[in-house]
Enzyme design. Structure first.
Site, PDB file in Angstrom:
ATOM      1  N   HIS A 218       0.839  -1.273   0.090  1.00  0.00           N
ATOM      2  CA  HIS A 218      -0.080   0.098   0.051  1.00  0.00           C
ATOM      3  C   HIS A 218       0.946   1.303  -0.147  1.00  0.00           C
ATOM      4  O   HIS A 218       0.416   2.344   0.264  1.00  0.00           O
ATOM      5  CB  HIS A 218      -0.808  -0.118   1.281  1.00  0.00           C
ATOM      6  CG  HIS A 218      -1.966   0.744   1.202  1.00  0.00           C
ATOM      7  ND1 HIS A 218      -2.175   1.841   2.249  1.00  0.00           N
ATOM      8  CD2 HIS A 218      -3.050   0.933   0.447  1.00  0.00           C
ATOM      9  CE1 HIS A 218      -3.249   2.560   1.862  1.00  0.00           C
ATOM     10  NE2 HIS A 218      -3.765   2.243   0.653  1.00  0.00           N
ATOM     11  N   LYS A 220       3.358   4.514  -0.889  1.00  0.00           N
ATOM     12  CA  LYS A 220       3.244   5.554  -2.128  1.00  0.00           C
ATOM     13  C   LYS A 220       4.495   6.212  -2.001  1.00  0.00           C
ATOM     14  O   LYS A 220       4.744   7.181  -1.093  1.00  0.00           O
ATOM     15  CB  LYS A 220       2.161   6.305  -2.072  1.00  0.00           C
ATOM     16  CG  LYS A 220       0.962   5.625  -2.428  1.00  0.00           C
ATOM     17  CD  LYS A 220      -0.050   5.365  -1.211  1.00  0.00           C
ATOM     18  CE  LYS A 220      -1.339   4.654  -1.402  1.00  0.00           C
ATOM     19  NZ  LYS A 220      -2.115   3.983  -0.237  1.00  0.00           N
ATOM     20  N   ASP A 225      17.082  10.338  -8.159  1.00  0.00           N
ATOM     21  CA  ASP A 225      18.587  10.678  -8.061  1.00  0.00           C
ATOM     22  C   ASP A 225      19.125  10.385  -6.783  1.00  0.00           C
ATOM     23  O   ASP A 225      20.268  10.756  -6.432  1.00  0.00           O
ATOM     24  CB  ASP A 225      18.959  11.985  -8.601  1.00  0.00           C
ATOM     25  CG  ASP A 225      18.712  11.863 -10.291  1.00  0.00           C
ATOM     26  OD1 ASP A 225      18.793  10.964 -10.798  1.00  0.00           O
ATOM     27  OD2 ASP A 225      18.813  12.785 -10.751  1.00  0.00           O
ATOM     28  N   HIS A 394      -8.645  11.793   1.777  1.00  0.00           N
ATOM     29  CA  HIS A 394      -7.913  10.728   1.525  1.00  0.00           C
ATOM     30  C   HIS A 394      -6.681  10.634   2.317  1.00  0.00           C
ATOM     31  O   HIS A 394      -5.592   9.640   2.443  1.00  0.00           O
ATOM     32  CB  HIS A 394      -7.608  10.227   0.289  1.00  0.00           C
ATOM     33  CG  HIS A 394      -7.095   8.722  -0.247  1.00  0.00           C
ATOM     34  ND1 HIS A 394      -5.764   8.578  -0.498  1.00  0.00           N
ATOM     35  CD2 HIS A 394      -7.637   7.496   0.043  1.00  0.00           C
ATOM     36  CE1 HIS A 394      -5.595   7.179  -0.574  1.00  0.00           C
ATOM     37  NE2 HIS A 394      -6.667   6.642  -0.152  1.00  0.00           N
ATOM     38  N   LYS A 396      -3.990  10.886   5.183  1.00  0.00           N
ATOM     39  CA  LYS A 396      -3.613   9.834   6.516  1.00  0.00           C
ATOM     40  C   LYS A 396      -2.584  10.447   7.334  1.00  0.00           C
ATOM     41  O   LYS A 396      -1.198  10.173   7.070  1.00  0.00           O
ATOM     42  CB  LYS A 396      -2.984   8.302   6.075  1.00  0.00           C
ATOM     43  CG  LYS A 396      -3.931   7.643   5.019  1.00  0.00           C
ATOM     44  CD  LYS A 396      -3.432   7.652   3.561  1.00  0.00           C
ATOM     45  CE  LYS A 396      -3.913   6.744   2.589  1.00  0.00           C
ATOM     46  NZ  LYS A 396      -5.230   6.332   2.711  1.00  0.00           N
ATOM     47  N   ASP A 401       0.335  19.005  18.636  1.00  0.00           N
ATOM     48  CA  ASP A 401       0.858  20.274  19.363  1.00  0.00           C
ATOM     49  C   ASP A 401       1.448  21.073  18.157  1.00  0.00           C
ATOM     50  O   ASP A 401       2.188  22.290  18.640  1.00  0.00           O
ATOM     51  CB  ASP A 401       1.939  20.207  20.287  1.00  0.00           C
ATOM     52  CG  ASP A 401       1.172  19.475  21.490  1.00  0.00           C
ATOM     53  OD1 ASP A 401      -0.107  19.299  21.550  1.00  0.00           O
ATOM     54  OD2 ASP A 401       1.962  18.836  22.220  1.00  0.00           O
TER      55      ASP A 401
END
Length: 476
Positions: A218, A220, A225, A394, A396, A401
């Site tokens: 899952h 991403k 470089d 979407h 996450k 603080d």
């Protein structure tokens, strides 16, 4: 056709699956009881669901190679671990010092090396994020490494493949790793990447088994470089630009420059090795010294079924427990276990401003209705909850603080904590934390608060959907 024989066979296998659940898979009691209920109360359906979602007793065999590949990293972290334990490690950024115990826990639990002097740029709009990614790909001189759960065969997906193919034609090393199930569901296939492979680029397919929903990659991640990295919640597809049925797509990703990019590179090579059998993580050409004068401490934390514990979840809990004034969370799927629920409840009861933002519409109905019920459980403790009304959220994320937080692929649910491979960037910096907090507050302008009164007024039909969805939420 003798249905009695078929049902007898299904019942026999259900009994075998039940024995596996109880004696071999070491599931937590709640999940075990949920699976036993499904297997025996819904025999034909339970049989199919368990084949698709339930088994995990083969994980050690499946990820043995991966574990061996991870093993060599230990030497890199022992020195920093000892310095943190002996309190000899001195942070250049004062915000990191107050999170020393969180940093040490993630280092000990996940070998998540903390790197300093990074620069971090936050993206919450798909166009901005992909413009930055295309710019980085276009500037590549040595290699481009992309790892995504979904690479759709649509306008954006084809544009990314074309950009990668153009770099491959220039002699740049290009590697694209995608999850078999996630990308196949989005219309992708090896044929969709022929332009890239014909140009000399390479593709890797993570876990080609399509009938198993668990153990998906899952993550991403993008590394260009060895100097520029991206991590977050955006997959590659038109919907992430707001062109899908859910409308505007609100997500979060970060662009990182600095030593933390090396950790993203290591993560990529370990996953590439598992998918292709090729490992290049020991070649220094992929790990150049960064020419960046940043100030942000970052840890790249990985989670999945190949980890003994749940490092990303435990990182979330450590951040919540460290909060003194505020905890702001965004997640499309909010199905926390008791440890997370207790941490949020205790923070709110202690006077911390705890807020949770979820979507106003479902992309996965069962998960949506379960999320609504779990959010509602926290209202009486003083947690404030909101639905995002300007399309689909979407992201996450957590920000504590306004000084520390996390951005990545891990949702606040059992699939991300235990069943899928995830990666998050944990940061400890007032500038990045302040920016994250500011964007959360701005999002509140297009949200509806879920008050106890509003929640109590929901219809019987909604109550029924919540109850059924919540019943199945522990399965995994």
């Amino acid at each position: 056709m003798d249905w009695s024989i078929i049902l007898s066979v299904i019942f026999f296998f259900n009994v075998l699956f039940a024995i596996a659940v109880v004696f071999f898979e070491r599931k937590n009691p709640t999940a075990a009881l949920a699976w036993l209920m499904v297997l025996f109360l819904l025999p034909p359906i339970g049989f199919a669901l368990y084949l698709i979602f339930g088994q995990n007793f083969t994980r050690q065999k499946m990820f043995a190679l991966k574990k061996e590949a991870d093993q060599y990293l230990k030497d890199l972290f022992e020195e920093q671990h000892q310095d943190l334990v002996d309190r000899g490690f001195r942070f250049a950024n004062p915000a990191a010092e107050q999170y020393r115990d969180t940093i040490l826990a993630l280092l000990t639990n996940n070998q998540a090396l903390v790197t300093e002097k990074n620069k971090v740029e936050v993206y919450t709009d798909g166009k901005e994020k992909f413009d930055a990614l295309f710019e980085a790909i276009g500037a590549a001189r040595h290699h481009v490494h992309l790892e995504y759960f979904i690479v759709n065969n649509d306008e954006l997906g084809r544009s990314v493949v074309h950009a990668l193919a153009e770099k491959a034609k220039e002699g740049v090393e290009v590697r694209l790793l995608f999850d078999a199930l996630g990308t196949r569901a989005g219309g992708g296939s090896k044929e969709a990447f022929r332009e890239l492979t014909d140009a000399g680029g390479e593709i890797g397919v993570f876990f080609p088994s399509l009938y198993r929903v668990n153990y998906r990659n899952h993550r991403k991640i993008a590394v260009i470089d060895g100097t520029v990295g991206f991590i977050g919640g955006f997959n590659i597809g038109d919907e992430y630009l707001g062109k899908g049925p859910l409308g505007y797509w609100r997500d979060t990703a970060v662009r990182i420059t600095g030593r933390a990019v090396n950790m993203l590179q290591l993560r990529f090579f370990l996953d590439w090795n598992h998918a292709t059998g090729e490992y290049r993580g020991s070649d220094p050409v992929y790990f150049p010294d960064p020419d960046v004068a940043g100030t942000v401490p970052v840890q790249i934390v990985s989670g999945g079924p190949d980890t003994r514990w749940s490092p990303i979840k435990e990182g979330y809990i450590k951040l919540i427990n460290s909060a003194r004034s505020s905890v702001y969370i965004q997640s499309p799927y909010f199905i926390p276990d008791e440890s997370v629920t207790d941490a949020l409840r205790l923070a709110a009861l202690s006077g911390v401003d705890v807020r949770v933002m979820i979507p106003c519409k479902p992309d996965h109905p069962f998960v949506y209705w379960a999320s609504l019920s779990f959010v509602a459980d926290l209202l009486d403790a003083g947690v404030r909850a909101y639905t995002y009304d300007n399309g689909f959220i979407h992201a996450k994320t957590i920000v504590v603080d306004g000084t520390a937080g996390s951005v990545g692929s891990a949702n606040w649910d059992v699939r991300s904590f235990k069943l899928n491979f995830e990666a998050n960037a944990f940061f400890y910096d007032a500038n990045v934390g302040g920016e994250m907090k500011k964007r959360f507050v701005r999002d509140l302008e297009v949200c509806t608060e879920i008050t106890p009164e509003r929640y109590a007024a929901r219809s019987r039909w909604v109550r029924m959907k919540e109850s059924v969805s919540r019943l199945f939420s522990p399965l995994g």
